[in-house]
Structure formats: structure tokens, C-alpha cells
Design a protein around this motif. Structure first.
Motif, short mmCIF file in Angstrom:
data_model
loop_
_atom_site.label_atom_id
_atom_site.label_comp_id
_atom_site.label_asym_id
_atom_site.label_seq_id
_atom_site.Cartn_x
_atom_site.Cartn_y
_atom_site.Cartn_z
N LEU A 146 0.83 -1.22 0.00
CA LEU A 146 0.00 0.00 0.00
C LEU A 146 0.86 1.26 0.00
CD1 LEU A 146 -3.02 -0.63 2.41
CD2 LEU A 146 -3.14 0.16 0.06
N PHE A 147 1.86 1.28 0.87
CA PHE A 147 2.70 2.47 0.95
C PHE A 147 3.57 2.65 -0.29
CE2 PHE A 147 1.40 2.48 5.38
CZ PHE A 147 1.32 3.84 5.66
N LEU A 148 4.03 1.53 -0.85
CA LEU A 148 4.81 1.62 -2.09
C LEU A 148 3.97 2.23 -3.21
CD1 LEU A 148 7.23 1.00 -3.93
CD2 LEU A 148 6.26 -1.30 -4.28
N ARG A 149 2.74 1.72 -3.38
CA ARG A 149 1.88 2.23 -4.45
C ARG A 149 1.42 3.66 -4.15
NH1 ARG A 149 0.32 -0.92 -8.48
NH2 ARG A 149 0.87 -3.13 -8.42
N SER A 150 1.31 3.99 -2.86
CA SER A 150 0.98 5.37 -2.50
C SER A 150 2.11 6.30 -2.93
CB SER A 150 0.76 5.48 -0.99
OG SER A 150 0.51 6.80 -0.60
N TYR A 151 3.34 5.80 -2.76
CA TYR A 151 4.51 6.58 -3.19
C TYR A 151 4.51 6.74 -4.72
CZ TYR A 151 9.36 7.97 -3.96
OH TYR A 151 10.49 8.64 -4.36
N LEU A 152 4.17 5.67 -5.41
CA LEU A 152 4.10 5.73 -6.89
C LEU A 152 3.05 6.77 -7.31
CD1 LEU A 152 4.62 4.73 -9.76
CD2 LEU A 152 2.99 2.86 -9.34
N SER A 153 1.91 6.75 -6.65
CA SER A 153 0.85 7.70 -6.97
C SER A 153 1.32 9.13 -6.72
CB SER A 153 -0.39 7.38 -6.12
OG SER A 153 -1.42 8.31 -6.35
N GLN A 154 2.06 9.31 -5.63
CA GLN A 154 2.52 10.64 -5.24
C GLN A 154 3.50 11.21 -6.26
OE1 GLN A 154 1.26 11.94 -2.47
NE2 GLN A 154 2.40 13.86 -2.39
N VAL A 155 4.46 10.39 -6.70
CA VAL A 155 5.50 10.93 -7.60
C VAL A 155 5.01 11.03 -9.04
CG1 VAL A 155 7.39 10.10 -6.17
CG2 VAL A 155 6.54 8.64 -8.01
N SER A 156 3.89 10.38 -9.36
CA SER A 156 3.45 10.37 -10.76
C SER A 156 2.26 11.29 -11.03
CB SER A 156 3.06 8.94 -11.16
OG SER A 156 1.96 8.50 -10.37
N LYS A 220 -7.19 8.37 -2.49
CA LYS A 220 -6.49 9.41 -3.25
C LYS A 220 -6.45 9.11 -4.74
CE LYS A 220 -3.53 11.33 0.38
NZ LYS A 220 -2.19 11.32 0.97
N ASN A 221 -6.47 7.83 -5.07
CA ASN A 221 -6.48 7.46 -6.49
C ASN A 221 -7.72 7.98 -7.20
OD1 ASN A 221 -4.09 5.51 -7.06
ND2 ASN A 221 -4.94 4.81 -5.11
N LEU A 222 -8.87 7.88 -6.51
CA LEU A 222 -10.11 8.37 -7.11
C LEU A 222 -10.08 9.89 -7.24
CD1 LEU A 222 -12.78 6.11 -5.32
CD2 LEU A 222 -11.66 5.79 -7.52
N HIS A 223 -9.44 10.54 -6.27
CA HIS A 223 -9.30 11.99 -6.36
C HIS A 223 -8.44 12.35 -7.56
CE1 HIS A 223 -9.20 16.10 -4.96
NE2 HIS A 223 -7.88 16.09 -5.07
N VAL A 224 -7.36 11.61 -7.77
CA VAL A 224 -6.49 11.86 -8.94
C VAL A 224 -7.29 11.67 -10.23
CG1 VAL A 224 -4.48 11.00 -10.22
CG2 VAL A 224 -4.36 11.25 -7.72
N LEU A 225 -8.08 10.60 -10.28
CA LEU A 225 -8.92 10.35 -11.46
C LEU A 225 -9.84 11.53 -11.76
CD1 LEU A 225 -10.18 6.65 -11.28
CD2 LEU A 225 -8.96 7.72 -13.18
N SER A 226 -10.45 12.07 -10.70
CA SER A 226 -11.41 13.17 -10.89
C SER A 226 -10.72 14.45 -11.36
CB SER A 226 -12.17 13.45 -9.59
OG SER A 226 -11.32 14.02 -8.62
#
Length: 791
Positions: A146-156, A220-226
Motif C-alpha cells: 500500500l505504501f509503495l503504491r501510494s509513493y508511486l501515486s505521489q510521484v506520478s 487518493k487514487n479516485l481523487h487523482v482520477l477526478s
């Protein structure tokens, strides 16, 4: 507790050890960075990130460790960027970091370099992102993943190939951005759900709490999508929403389903929800039965209601997609799918739908009634509701139409409105009845037909009568305020048509007579006054038909009023009933109905003689009788003499001498009326005043006998003022000599050795003498009369 304290203590130690290891390796990493030693920098950064491989920390503590690593990775990213600007190949660097020994540090480093790789634009962003999101599959430990993918989401998140972005590629790259975020979201949700099923069953609640702390990482992924500009309604409808809902439904996890449905509703635009309503609603019945679907749907309807309220120009969209029908149908399916849904949940759903409907379709009363009918169907056959949450929602449900239309008439036109009221327990029924009455008062609603009054009083019967057979005598403040509200309600009922108004009065009477002994003293008086108001209206109108032909006449109303006041005698409240009889007598006087007025006085006298025994109440009542009788002009000589004789007789029989004195001198006004030549009997006026003087003398003698000192001269001064009043009116029997003798008597009483000091009497006498002097100074006919008085 000791075990849990021990675990917490161990966790602090592990966290401290992890932070120490991370800081030590970070120190060496910085030294390597300062000396541009890329090989050592990667070595120590990998060792630093190895601290994140721990399984000993709770999510909360792991987050602390992660944030420290995150800060160091930002510095490392800056170094990588500087390296590429100095000629280092980003492609080689991207391959180099993949040689790290452990997979978790390797993937953190890969994401960090990948961020720089995308910025360099040496490869399409979509390819790098696809590679990264696929590579992260290598971590299947839920917390670490979860934290790894959260980091991926953050940097991308600022490097997605979106429309208008510097990383935008060909026409299809928006879809690549969406695909990347959706894939990351899907994997994160799977990891998040898997956390619930790891560890012993006894720690299930603890895991649930820990998962709750991590939910924002997934959301946060859904927020990024929106926020992706390229996601238009079409793409949202065809790709984004179906894919997200598929993951929500298939994960079969209560916490995830509730949170993610709420996320969807909160982060995406209102118009998207409206245009995809059917798709969104179809997922609700498929959720786990333990999911709080009613709250999810309520929030959706709240958002749509607010959207509808934003401007009338958006309403056609609601009509076009048939939003009401879809929401109503979805609610029905959800309730059907969750057979054990608590009644509070059912009512919450319908209350939200009602709020939505009032905003979007305020003119469709059939929709409103349909919603109320659905509630009745769910509530019928159950015992009366005692669930506080459910009753609160029902009060909200029933209050909504009143607040929207500001008119009780609308509620009365809804056939299912009273049926829901029947489902309430007595306390809530009363609360709702109060809401209805206050709404009528606030909006000054005019209820003008007997039929509507009947429906209204049936609706608020919790205030009108005891629903539970309670007949206790204690009256609290709430009860008194409730009855005062009902009294105010009765006063504002009005119809311009006298015949209809009489029907209204009869309808109210029918209801309030069931109220019992506690309520009648509050509800009968306003009904009597409402009836007398109608009598006076009829009196002012020109009579075009005879009493026999008219359907509404003062006589008929007086008959009704008599029967109504008689209901008070069973309580008993004789003082109140006596006052009402006297009010009716005045109204009959205005209508020139002598027999009716005489009968009302007779009833008042009977009450005085037979029911009023308290001396204070007797004093109040006799003054009320004298004051009313003085204003009567309808009586012939015989009837007036009979009533006056009774009043003077009652006055002389009062228990206390001072009360007798005051009542007797008040009776003097019954024998002299300015506007009636036939009621001017100076002899009897003088007789009353002399009698009052005798009683005042008796009071003084009693004071001497019992206290050894004379009493106050206050009574004599009061009688003096009556002498002056009638002297001024021209009563020949009141002579100057009698006034002067009385003033002399008063002074002697006040100056005697045995006379007590009485500031009130002193002030009253001084004021009276000033009045005499004022009239002398004023002059004129009255002044000339006063000039004869010497003191």
C-alpha cells in the motif's frame, strides 16, 4: 491491558530502531551524494529503504517511518535529476537501480528514478508509468504494498499524460493515464482488503481500525482520477465508473465498499452523477448487507439536491434522466435486498428522497405522497416506533413538506401524511404536532374550512387529547406551552363566511371536549372568544333575513357557547367559567338579547354562590361581576334591579371588612351611568357610599379593639375619591358639606395619637387634595363646583 501496553512499548522500540537505521544509512547516502559517488549512494539508499521491510509496526507507526524515508527519497530524486543534467544516462540509471538486492528498496528506487525518467521525456510517460505500475506487483505484503503504491501515486500525479499536460502524447494517451490510475487503484484496494484477512480472528476489530487509518491512501487514487482533465462525461460513463464500481462490488468488503462508494459520490462532479445515475445506483443492491447503504444513498441525494438548488437551468437535466424514478426504484431494490435493514435506515432513505423531490419536483405532490406511502408500507404492522433515530428521521420526513410549502394545506392534501403520524409513539406524535402548530403560527396560515380544521385537529391529536390515557394532575411547563400553542391556533382559525365559521367552531369544540380536565381550561376560553367574535361580526352585518331563516344567528352561537362553558364545571374551574359567562353576557348585551344576557348572569351568580368559596377568588369575582353589570344597557328595570340587588348583597357578605367596603363602594357605579338617563339614582349611590363609610368605621373600631391603635385611613380616602367622582358628575345627593366632613374625618384619623404612620395614605390624601386644587385653578363649570369645597 498489560499485554497491550507491552506491545505498544515494543513497537516504540522497533520504530526507534528503524528510524535510527534509516538515519544512519541516510547520513552515508548524503556523504556519497556530496562526493558524487553514485554507486555508494545507491547502496546506502537501498539499505535505508530496507528499514521499510519491517512487519512489526502498526500502520500508524509504519507511516512515521515511511514519511522519513519519503523525505530522503525527495532529496535522492533531486540528485538523480542533477546527474542526468550532468550527462548521466537516465536509461542506464533506470536499469542500474534494478540491481538492488531486495525488491522493496529496488521498487522505491525505481519509482524515484522513473519520476526523473518521465521528466526527461526520453521515453513516453505512458510507457514508464505502465512499467512502474506492473513492477509494483512484486510487493504483495498488504501494508508495504500500500505504501509503495501510494509513493508511486505521489510521484506520478503531476506527470500523467493528460490533456494540456507537458507529458501529453498522441490522442489516446489520456486513456493511458486513466488506465495507470485505475490499475494502481485496483491493486491498492486488493492489498487493503487483504489486510482484513491476515492475523488471528480475535484481532479482527483491531485490523478494521488500522484499515480505517489507511483508507485515504486508496481514496487518493479516485481523487487523482477526478482531476484528470481528459476524463470527460463520456469516458467517465464508459470506462472510469464501470471499472471503479466493478472493483467496489467484487471486493466484497464492508469497509471498502462503504468508503469507496462515498468517495465516488464526493470526488466526481454532480452532473456526472446525474448522467450515470442508473449505473451508480445499480451497484447499491449488490453491496454487502452490512454496508451502510442508506448513508451512501442519502449523501448522493443530498449532493443532487444541492446541485438542483444551484440554479433552475440545471433542472431540465433531472427531468431528462428521470432522476426521481431511478432513485425511487433503487431505494426499493436496496430495501428489498437488505431484509434486515433497520427501520431507521429505511426512513432515512425516504427522508433523503423526499428532500430531493421537494427540490427538483416541488409541484409533484403525487411524488411526495408516493414516498410517504412507501414509508407507511414499511411501518405498517409494526409496533409504534420507539427507536430514537427512526423517530427523529420521521419527524424530519414529515417536517420537510411543511418547511418547503410553508402551508399546512399541502400536508392535509397528502393522503399518507396522517397515516405516517399514526405510526409514531405518543411522545413523537406530540413533538410532530408541535412542529405543525409552530409552522402554522410562523407562516400565519389561514385554515378556513371545517373539513380542513377537522383533518388538522386529527393530525395534532397528540396535543388535543391524551393518547395514552394519562390523566395525572401535574402540569409541567412543556404541557402548558403546548396548550398555549393550541389556544393560539384556535384563535387564528377564520372564515369570511359566517356559516362556515360556525362549522369551524363546532368542529374545534368536538375535538377539544375530548381533551380532558387538564386541557379544557386552556382550550375552552379561546373557542369562546372566537365564537363571540363571530357574534359581533353577525351583529355588524345588516340582517336581510329573519332569525328563523338564517342558518347562523347569535342565538344559535350562544346556545353552543353555553354548552361549551358547562364542560368547565366538571373540572371544576368556577372562576374561569364565571369570567366566560360574563364575557358572553356582554356580547348578548351588544346584540340586544336581554333574556340571553340575563341567563348568562344567572349562571355566573350560581357559580359564585355554589362553587366559589375561596375569599380571594370571591373578591376578584365580585369586582368582575360589578364591572360587567355596570356596562350592561340591555336590561329592563326589573331584571337590572334583581341583578344589582344580588351584587350588592354579595359585596356586603365578603369575609374581610376592607374587601366588603371596597366592593360596596364599587356598587355605587351600578346606580349612576352617564349615558343612561334611566340609570341615575343618586339616593342609592349615596346609600352605597354611606354603607361603605360605616364598614370603614367598623374596620377602625376593630383595629382599636384588637391592636390598641386605629387602622389606616386608606379606606376613607378611597371613599372620598368616590364622593368627588359623583360630585363632579352632578349627583345632587353628594353635597359639599358631606365632602368637607369626610376630609375633616380623614385628617382627624391621621393626626390622632393612636394613628399609625402610613406613607401610602399620606401620599394618597396629598394627591387627592392636589386634584381638588387643580380643578379650582382650572376654572369653568367644574372648577366653580370645586371652589365651594374648603378644607
Amino acid at each position: 491491558m498489560m499485554i497491550s501496553d507491552g506491545v505498544a512499548e515494543d513497537e516504540e522500540k522497533w520504530l526507534s530502531a528503524g528510524i535510527a537505521g534509516l538515519q544512519q544509512n541516510a547520513f552515508h547516502m548524503h556523504r556519497a551524494l556530496d562526493s558524487n559517488n553514485l554507486k555508494d549512494a545507491l547502496k546506502y539508499s537501498a539499505q535505508m529503504l530496507s528499514e521499510l521491510r519491517t512487519s512489526r509496526l502498526s500502520p500508524h507507526k509504519y507511516y512515521e517511518l515511511y514519511m522519513r524515508a519519503f523525505d530522503e527519497l525527495r532529496k535522492l530524486e533531486i540528485f538523480f535529476k542533477e546527474e542526468t543534467s550532468r550527462g548521466c544516462s537516465i536509461v542506464e540509471l533506470y536499469e542500474l537501480v534494478q540491481h538492488a538486492g531486495n525488491i522493496l528498496p529496488r521498487l522505491y528506487l525505481l519509482c524515484t528514478v522513473g519520476s526523473v525518467y518521465i521528466k526527461s521525456k526520453e521515453a513516453p510517460a505512458k510507457d514508464v508509468l505502465k512499467d512502474l505500475v506492473e513492477m509494483c506487483r512484486g510487493i504483495q505484503h498488504p501494508l508495504r504494498g500500500l505504501f509503495l503504491r501510494s509513493y508511486l501515486s505521489q510521484v506520478s500525479r503531476d506527470k500523467l499524460p493528460d490533456i494540456g499536460s507537458e507529458y501529453e502524447g498522441d490522442a489516446d494517451t489520456v486513456m493511458d493515464a486513466v488506465e495507470f490510475v485505475l490499475q494502481n487503484f485496483t491493486e491498492m484496494n486488493k492489498l487493503w482488503v487483504r489486510m482484513q484477512h491476515q492475523g488471528p480472528a480475535r484481532e479482527k476489530d483491531k485490523r478494521g481500525k488500522e484499515r480505517g487509518e489507511l483508507r485515504d491512501l486508496v481514496g487518493k487514487n479516485l481523487h487523482v482520477l477526478s482531476q484528470i482533465e481528459g476524463v470527460d462525461l463520456e469516458m467517465y460513463k464508459e470506462t472510469v465508473l464501470p471499472r471503479v464500481l466493478e472493483q467496489v462490488v467484487n471486493c466484497k468488503d464492508e469497509l471498502a465498499q462503504y468508503y469507496l462508494m462515498d468517495c465516488i459520490i464526493q470526488v466526481f462532479p454532480d452532473e456526472y452523477h446525474l448522467q450515470t445515475l442508473e449505473t451508480l445506483l445499480s451497484a447499491c443492491p449488490q453491496l454487502q448487507s452490512s454496508v451502510d447503504v442508506e448513508t451512501v444513498l442519502s449523501r448522493l441525494m443530498e449532493r443532487l439536491s444541492n446541485y438542483a438548488a444551484s440554479g433552475s437551468e440545471v433542472l431540465p437535466e433531472f427531468f431528462q434522466v428521470e432522476a426521481f424514478a431511478k432513485l425511487n426504484n433503487a431505494i426499493g431494490k436496496v430495501i428489498e435486498a437488505q431484509e434486515d435493514m433497520p427501520i431507521a435506515g429505511v426512513v432515512t432513505l425516504y427522508a433523503s428522497l423526499l428532500t430531493f423531490t421537494l427540490q427538483v419536483h416541488p409541484d409533484r405532490l403525487d411524488y411526495i405522497d408516493q414516498i410517504l406511502g412507501a414509508c407507511v408500507k414499511k411501518l405498517s404492522g409494526r409496533e409504534k416506533l420507539n427507536d430514537s433515530k427512526a423517530t427523529k428521521q420521521i419527524v424530519a420526513l414529515l417536517s420537510a413538506p411543511l418547511e418547503k410549502y410553508k402551508d399546512i394545506d399541502t400536508a392535509l392534501n397528502l393522503s399518507n401524511y396522517p397515516r405516517i403520524m399514526e405510526c409514531l409513539n405518543d411522545g413523537t406524535h406530540k413533538e410532530m404536532a408541535n412542529v405543525i402548530v409552530q409552522n402554522i403560527m410562523k407562516n400565519k396560515t389561514c385554515i378556513s374550512t371545517a373539513e380542513k380544521v377537522d383533518a388538522l385537529f386529527e393530525l395534532i391529536k397528540g396535543l388535543i387529547r391524551d393518547l395514552d390515557g394519562d390523566t395525572h394532575d401535574e402540569l409541567d411547563e412543556d404541557f402548558i406551552e403546548e396548550q398555549n400553542s393550541v389556544a393560539r391556533l384556535i384563535q387564528i382559525l377564520h372564515s369570511d363566511d359566517p356559516e362556515e365559521m360556525l362549522k369551524v367552531i363546532q368542529t374545534v369544540r368536538k375535538h377539544i371536549l375530548t381533551g380532558g380536565r387538564k386541557r379544557l381550561p386552556y382550550t375552552v376560553p379561546p373557542l369562546i372568544f372566537s365564537s363571540l367574535k363571530l357574534v359581533r361580526r353577525l351583529e355588524k352585518q345588516e340582517e336581510n333575513v329573519s332569525d328563523d331563516e338564517a342558518s347562523t344567528t347569535p342565538k344559535k352561537i350562544f346556545q353552543l357557547v353555553t354548552q361549551t362553558i358547562e364542560a368547565l364545571t366538571s373540572i371544576p374551574v368556577p372562576e374561569l367559567a364565571l369570567g366566560l359567562y360574563l364575557q358572553c353576557a356582554e356580547a348578548a348585551n351588544d346584540c340586544d338579547l336581554e333574556p340571553v344576557a340575563y341567563e348568562f348572569f344567572t349562571q355566573a351568580y350560581i357559580l359564585y354562590e355554589e362553587e366559589i368559596t375561596d375569599s380571594k377568588t370571591q373578591v376578584t369575582s365580585i369586582h368582575l361581576i360589578i364591572g360587567t353589570l355596570q356596562r350592561m344597557h340591555v336590561f329592563g328595570v326589573e331584571n337590572r334591579d334583581a341583578l344589582t340587588h344580588k351584587a350588592t348583597g354579595y359585596s356586603a357578605k365578603l369575609l374581610k371588612k376592607p374587601d366588603q367596603c371596597r366592593a360596596v363602594y364599587a356598587c355605587s357605579h351600578l346606580f349612576w351611568l352617564d349615558d343612561h338617563d334611566n340609570i341615575r339614582d343618586g339616593e342609592r349611590v349615596l346609600l352605597c357610599l354611606k354603607r361603605a363609610l360605616r364598614i370603614a368605621n367598623a374596620v377602625q373600631q376593630m383595629a382599636n379593639a384588637t391592636r390598641g391603635s386605629s387602622g389606616s385611613a386608606l379606606l376613607f380616602i378611597e371613599i372620598l375619591n368616590k364622593y368627588l367622582y359623583f360630585y363632579e358628575k352632578g349627583v345632587s345627593q353628594i353635597t359639599v358639606e358631606s365632602i368637607q366632613d369626610l376630609i375633616k374625618l380623614i385628617r382627624n384619623e391621621m393626626q390622632g395619637d393612636a394613628s399609625p404612620s402610613d406613607p401610602a395614605a399620606d401620599a394618597f390624601l396629598a394627591s387627592t387634595l392636589r386634584y381638588i386644587q387643580f380643578q379650582k385653578d382650572k376654572g369653568g363649570a367644574v372648577g366653580d363646583k370645586y371652589m365651594l369645597i374648603t378644607d
